[in-house]
Design an enzyme around this catalytic site. Structure first.
Site, PDB file in Angstrom:
ATOM      1  N   ASP A   1      43.751  31.152  33.924  1.00  0.00           N
ATOM      2  CA  ASP A   1      42.406  31.506  34.363  1.00  0.00           C
ATOM      3  C   ASP A   1      41.417  30.483  33.809  1.00  0.00           C
ATOM      4  O   ASP A   1      41.534  30.061  32.660  1.00  0.00           O
ATOM      5  CB  ASP A   1      42.038  32.916  33.887  1.00  0.00           C
ATOM      6  CG  ASP A   1      40.857  33.484  34.656  1.00  0.00           C
ATOM      7  OD1 ASP A   1      41.051  34.406  35.466  1.00  0.00           O
ATOM      8  OD2 ASP A   1      39.724  32.981  34.453  1.00  0.00           O
ATOM      9  N   ILE A   2      40.437  30.107  34.639  1.00  0.00           N
ATOM     10  CA  ILE A   2      39.475  29.075  34.229  1.00  0.00           C
ATOM     11  C   ILE A   2      38.515  29.602  33.160  1.00  0.00           C
ATOM     12  O   ILE A   2      37.930  28.814  32.411  1.00  0.00           O
ATOM     13  CB  ILE A   2      38.710  28.542  35.473  1.00  0.00           C
ATOM     14  CG1 ILE A   2      38.175  27.146  35.242  1.00  0.00           C
ATOM     15  CG2 ILE A   2      37.593  29.479  35.896  1.00  0.00           C
ATOM     16  CD1 ILE A   2      37.694  26.454  36.505  1.00  0.00           C
TER      17      ILE A   2
ATOM     18  N   ASN B   1      41.967  43.868  39.820  1.00  0.00           N
ATOM     19  CA  ASN B   1      40.621  44.344  40.147  1.00  0.00           C
ATOM     20  C   ASN B   1      40.518  44.538  41.654  1.00  0.00           C
ATOM     21  O   ASN B   1      40.860  43.644  42.431  1.00  0.00           O
ATOM     22  CB  ASN B   1      39.576  43.333  39.673  1.00  0.00           C
ATOM     23  CG  ASN B   1      39.521  43.230  38.157  1.00  0.00           C
ATOM     24  OD1 ASN B   1      39.707  44.217  37.460  1.00  0.00           O
ATOM     25  ND2 ASN B   1      39.274  42.031  37.649  1.00  0.00           N
TER      26      ASN B   1
ATOM     27  N   GLY C   1      35.435  45.208  40.010  1.00  0.00           N
ATOM     28  CA  GLY C   1      35.027  43.911  39.469  1.00  0.00           C
ATOM     29  C   GLY C   1      35.690  42.719  40.136  1.00  0.00           C
ATOM     30  O   GLY C   1      35.698  41.619  39.590  1.00  0.00           O
TER      31      GLY C   1
ATOM     32  N   HIS D   1      45.406  39.106  43.151  1.00  0.00           N
ATOM     33  CA  HIS D   1      45.946  38.405  41.980  1.00  0.00           C
ATOM     34  C   HIS D   1      46.103  39.403  40.850  1.00  0.00           C
ATOM     35  O   HIS D   1      45.304  40.326  40.706  1.00  0.00           O
ATOM     36  CB  HIS D   1      45.037  37.242  41.552  1.00  0.00           C
ATOM     37  CG  HIS D   1      43.590  37.614  41.463  1.00  0.00           C
ATOM     38  ND1 HIS D   1      42.797  37.748  42.588  1.00  0.00           N
ATOM     39  CD2 HIS D   1      42.796  37.902  40.404  1.00  0.00           C
ATOM     40  CE1 HIS D   1      41.574  38.091  42.214  1.00  0.00           C
ATOM     41  NE2 HIS D   1      41.537  38.200  40.894  1.00  0.00           N
TER      42      HIS D   1
ATOM     43  N   HIS E   1      45.938  39.777  36.916  1.00  0.00           N
ATOM     44  CA  HIS E   1      45.538  39.149  35.648  1.00  0.00           C
ATOM     45  C   HIS E   1      46.579  39.531  34.589  1.00  0.00           C
ATOM     46  O   HIS E   1      47.018  40.694  34.521  1.00  0.00           O
ATOM     47  CB  HIS E   1      44.205  39.703  35.145  1.00  0.00           C
ATOM     48  CG  HIS E   1      43.016  39.356  35.966  1.00  0.00           C
ATOM     49  ND1 HIS E   1      42.144  38.354  35.624  1.00  0.00           N
ATOM     50  CD2 HIS E   1      42.522  39.886  37.117  1.00  0.00           C
ATOM     51  CE1 HIS E   1      41.175  38.281  36.523  1.00  0.00           C
ATOM     52  NE2 HIS E   1      41.371  39.211  37.437  1.00  0.00           N
TER      53      HIS E   1
HETATM   54  P1  5GP Z   1      38.670  38.823  39.832  1.00  0.00           P
HETATM   55  O1  5GP Z   1      37.284  38.902  39.234  1.00  0.00           O
HETATM   56  O2  5GP Z   1      38.599  38.624  41.330  1.00  0.00           O
HETATM   57  O3  5GP Z   1      39.584  39.933  39.440  1.00  0.00           O
HETATM   58  O4  5GP Z   1      39.341  37.549  39.179  1.00  0.00           O
HETATM   59  C1  5GP Z   1      39.081  36.244  39.583  1.00  0.00           C
HETATM   60  C2  5GP Z   1      39.467  35.348  38.435  1.00  0.00           C
HETATM   61  O5  5GP Z   1      39.568  34.029  38.919  1.00  0.00           O
HETATM   62  C3  5GP Z   1      38.439  35.329  37.295  1.00  0.00           C
HETATM   63  O6  5GP Z   1      39.058  35.738  36.084  1.00  0.00           O
HETATM   64  C4  5GP Z   1      37.971  33.889  37.246  1.00  0.00           C
HETATM   65  O7  5GP Z   1      37.727  33.411  35.941  1.00  0.00           O
HETATM   66  C5  5GP Z   1      39.115  33.146  37.927  1.00  0.00           C
HETATM   67  N1  5GP Z   1      38.694  31.929  38.582  1.00  0.00           N
HETATM   68  C6  5GP Z   1      37.576  31.763  39.346  1.00  0.00           C
HETATM   69  N2  5GP Z   1      37.516  30.507  39.803  1.00  0.00           N
HETATM   70  C7  5GP Z   1      38.612  29.865  39.316  1.00  0.00           C
HETATM   71  C8  5GP Z   1      39.097  28.519  39.456  1.00  0.00           C
HETATM   72  O8  5GP Z   1      38.520  27.662  40.115  1.00  0.00           O
HETATM   73  N3  5GP Z   1      40.248  28.222  38.797  1.00  0.00           N
HETATM   74  C9  5GP Z   1      40.917  29.153  38.050  1.00  0.00           C
HETATM   75  N4  5GP Z   1      42.052  28.755  37.460  1.00  0.00           N
HETATM   76  N5  5GP Z   1      40.506  30.422  37.917  1.00  0.00           N
HETATM   77  C10 5GP Z   1      39.350  30.763  38.540  1.00  0.00           C
END
Ligand code: 5GP
Length: 112
Positions: free
Chosen positions: A29-30, A85, A91, A98, A100
């Site tokens: 995760d970034i 999520n 969230g 995906h 986490h």
């Molecule tokens: P969500 O909020 O949809 O459950 O999770 C999305 C996740 O993707 C977040 O934890 C966010 O930090 C991660 N994310 C967003 N943009 C990028 C990216 O460009 N690269 C990576 N590796 N992770 C990302």
């Protein structure tokens, strides 16, 4: 239009790839929320869990097996947290399913 994760899978956007096969990819995760934070993402775009279909059953199982495999490879023997999520209240920010995986510290319960 491609999702962010499709662009990562296509190598249009860089990411730290931990594992990849024909069904899924695991990336760091970034914005890590724990010492270890990675995402396991199906290559087939399923927007969110609630939109998965019966035909996605084996892919969804594959994601969880991959979670355990990568967690093992990263040495998370003390444990880890998995999170999916879904939607606004969940969230979700990226509309491409995906899982986490967070580890490397004690997780709290209940989550915020
Ligand atoms: P969500 O909020 O949809 O459950 O999770 C999305 C996740 O993707 C977040 O934890 C966010 O930090 C991660 N994310 C967003 N943009 C990028 C990216 O460009 N690269 C990576 N590796 N992770 C990302």
């Amino acid at each position: 239009m491609s999702t962010l994760f499709e662009k990562i899978i296509a190598r249009d956007i860089p990411a730290e790839i931990l594992y990849e096969d024909e069904v899924c990819i695991a990336i760091k995760d970034i914005e890590p929320q724990a010492p270890v934070h990675f995402l396991v993402i199906p290559k087939k775009v399923i927007a969110r869990l609630g939109e998965a279909e019966k035909s996605d059953q084996s892919s969804l199982g594959h994601l969880l097996i991959t979670v355990a495999q990568v967690a093992r490879e990263l040495g998370l023997e003390e444990g880890y947290r998995t999170v999916i999520n879904h939607g606004v209240h969940g969230g979700e920010t990226v509309p491409h399913l995906h899982v986490h995986v967070l580890g490397g510290r004690q997780m709290m319960w209940p989550p915020g």
